[in-house]
Design a protein around this motif. Sequence first.
Motif, PDB file in Angstrom:
ATOM      1  N   HIS A 132       0.838  -1.211   0.000  1.00 27.21           N
ATOM      2  CA  HIS A 132       0.000   0.000   0.000  1.00 27.21           C
ATOM      3  C   HIS A 132       0.872   1.261   0.000  1.00 27.21           C
ATOM      4  O   HIS A 132       0.695   2.155   0.833  1.00 27.21           O
ATOM      5  N   LEU A 133       1.816   1.322  -0.928  1.00 28.88           N
ATOM      6  CA  LEU A 133       2.709   2.469  -1.012  1.00 28.88           C
ATOM      7  C   LEU A 133       1.971   3.674  -1.581  1.00 28.88           C
ATOM      8  O   LEU A 133       1.030   3.543  -2.369  1.00 28.88           O
ATOM      9  N   THR A 134       2.416   4.846  -1.190  1.00 28.47           N
ATOM     10  CA  THR A 134       1.776   6.069  -1.668  1.00 28.47           C
ATOM     11  C   THR A 134       2.317   6.464  -3.035  1.00 28.47           C
ATOM     12  O   THR A 134       3.381   6.022  -3.463  1.00 28.47           O
ATOM     13  N   LYS A 135       1.567   7.327  -3.718  1.00 22.77           N
ATOM     14  CA  LYS A 135       1.988   7.908  -4.992  1.00 22.77           C
ATOM     15  C   LYS A 135       1.869   9.425  -4.888  1.00 22.77           C
ATOM     16  O   LYS A 135       1.050   9.938  -4.123  1.00 22.77           O
TER      17      LYS A 135
ATOM     18  N   MET B 120      -5.180  -2.078   5.992  1.00 29.43           N
ATOM     19  CA  MET B 120      -4.953  -3.514   5.972  1.00 29.43           C
ATOM     20  C   MET B 120      -5.425  -4.135   4.660  1.00 29.43           C
ATOM     21  O   MET B 120      -4.892  -5.127   4.205  1.00 29.43           O
ATOM     22  N   ASN B 121      -6.454  -3.548   4.060  1.00 26.11           N
ATOM     23  CA  ASN B 121      -7.014  -4.078   2.821  1.00 26.11           C
ATOM     24  C   ASN B 121      -7.307  -2.923   1.874  1.00 26.11           C
ATOM     25  O   ASN B 121      -6.942  -1.777   2.142  1.00 26.11           O
ATOM     26  N   LYS B 122      -7.956  -3.233   0.782  1.00 26.75           N
ATOM     27  CA  LYS B 122      -8.342  -2.214  -0.182  1.00 26.75           C
ATOM     28  C   LYS B 122      -9.282  -1.223   0.485  1.00 26.75           C
ATOM     29  O   LYS B 122     -10.160  -1.592   1.254  1.00 26.75           O
TER      30      LYS B 122
ATOM     31  N   CYS C 110      -1.093  10.206  -2.126  1.00 24.22           N
ATOM     32  CA  CYS C 110      -2.274   9.400  -1.837  1.00 24.22           C
ATOM     33  C   CYS C 110      -2.021   7.935  -2.147  1.00 24.22           C
ATOM     34  O   CYS C 110      -0.954   7.549  -2.634  1.00 24.22           O
ATOM     35  N   MET C 111      -3.021   7.122  -1.878  1.00 23.13           N
ATOM     36  CA  MET C 111      -2.993   5.693  -2.199  1.00 23.13           C
ATOM     37  C   MET C 111      -4.391   5.243  -2.567  1.00 23.13           C
ATOM     38  O   MET C 111      -5.388   5.874  -2.184  1.00 23.13           O
ATOM     39  N   HIS C 112      -4.475   4.165  -3.337  1.00 25.20           N
ATOM     40  CA  HIS C 112      -5.739   3.554  -3.753  1.00 25.20           C
ATOM     41  C   HIS C 112      -6.588   4.524  -4.572  1.00 25.20           C
ATOM     42  O   HIS C 112      -7.820   4.469  -4.527  1.00 25.20           O
ATOM     43  N   GLU C 113      -5.944   5.401  -5.307  1.00 27.77           N
ATOM     44  CA  GLU C 113      -6.651   6.428  -6.063  1.00 27.77           C
ATOM     45  C   GLU C 113      -6.929   5.978  -7.495  1.00 27.77           C
ATOM     46  O   GLU C 113      -6.333   5.020  -7.996  1.00 27.77           O
TER      47      GLU C 113
END
Length: 306
Positions: free
Chosen positions: A98-101, A176-178, A202-205
């Motif tokens: 879950h690394l950030t961008k 922990m998850n999506k 951010c993450m999961h974007e």
Amino acid sequence: MGSAGLSRLHGLFAVYKPPGLKWKHLRDTVELQLLKGLNAGKPPAPKQRVRFLLGPMEGSEEKELTLTATSVPSLVNHPLVLGVGHGCRLLTDMYNAHLTKDYTVRGLLGKATDDFCEHGRLVEKTTYDHVTREKLDRILAMIQGSHQKALVMYSNLDLKTQEAYEMAVRGLIRPMNKSPMLITGIRCLHFAPPEFLLEVQCMHETQKELRKLVHEIGLELKTTAVCSQVRRTRDGFFTLDSALLRTQWDLHNIQDAIRAAAPQVAAELEKSLGPQLDTKELPSREWSWESQGPSSTLGPERGAGH
């Protein structure tokens, strides 16, 4: 191309994706360039192995059979590589970490569209004379604060524990998850109404969520806003500086990029995943992948630039 060349095609590397180029076309182009590079090299001589063949005994008129040793080519070492091989497993590790961008996002005050893009169908026009840099900074601080609370919630950590405290100090709190898009940092880099430029970590974007973020910022400022550009500048531990330009999408540059990135890939994944990670799978400058057969596919897109 010898086995030493193939062994350097296992790992992760970044490429710069020009605007408007679809990532699938980019992947196909990189794969084609790798194939050209591999086919241009001199193939290694096939390895030989000994087999015992059943046949009649020489000089004998009788129908006796004997075993004769002979050499035949071994076909298990012919190059079949089309991509980055075992680096595909590392992409899964990157996802699990879950690394950030980092992104730079350009916004334009004063109008709203149906898809939050500058060139979408116009829905509304508004004034924006009342918007100041101070008001924008306050809104961004509120957004960052609310997302940091959401990050803690999705991490399922008890902040009163020593483990959670140490993870927070090291900046390693992750969901922990999506989860929905989580913003870990946001600030204004440039403000010249109607234009403004944001830096978003951010993450999961998705790109649509980033465009919608600009729209929501406009609403919070009692006006409207559309997104005119989204550009990714960092993907985990890959930055634009380490991304290969289109003129560098060839075998040797990709091999060099994989080798240069290997130590950082290993260090960052071990830092982020810790006990969850099998460190035997991590690459290093000295490590050779020759002990395992090559893969025949490129991994999913994780380019450093959008």
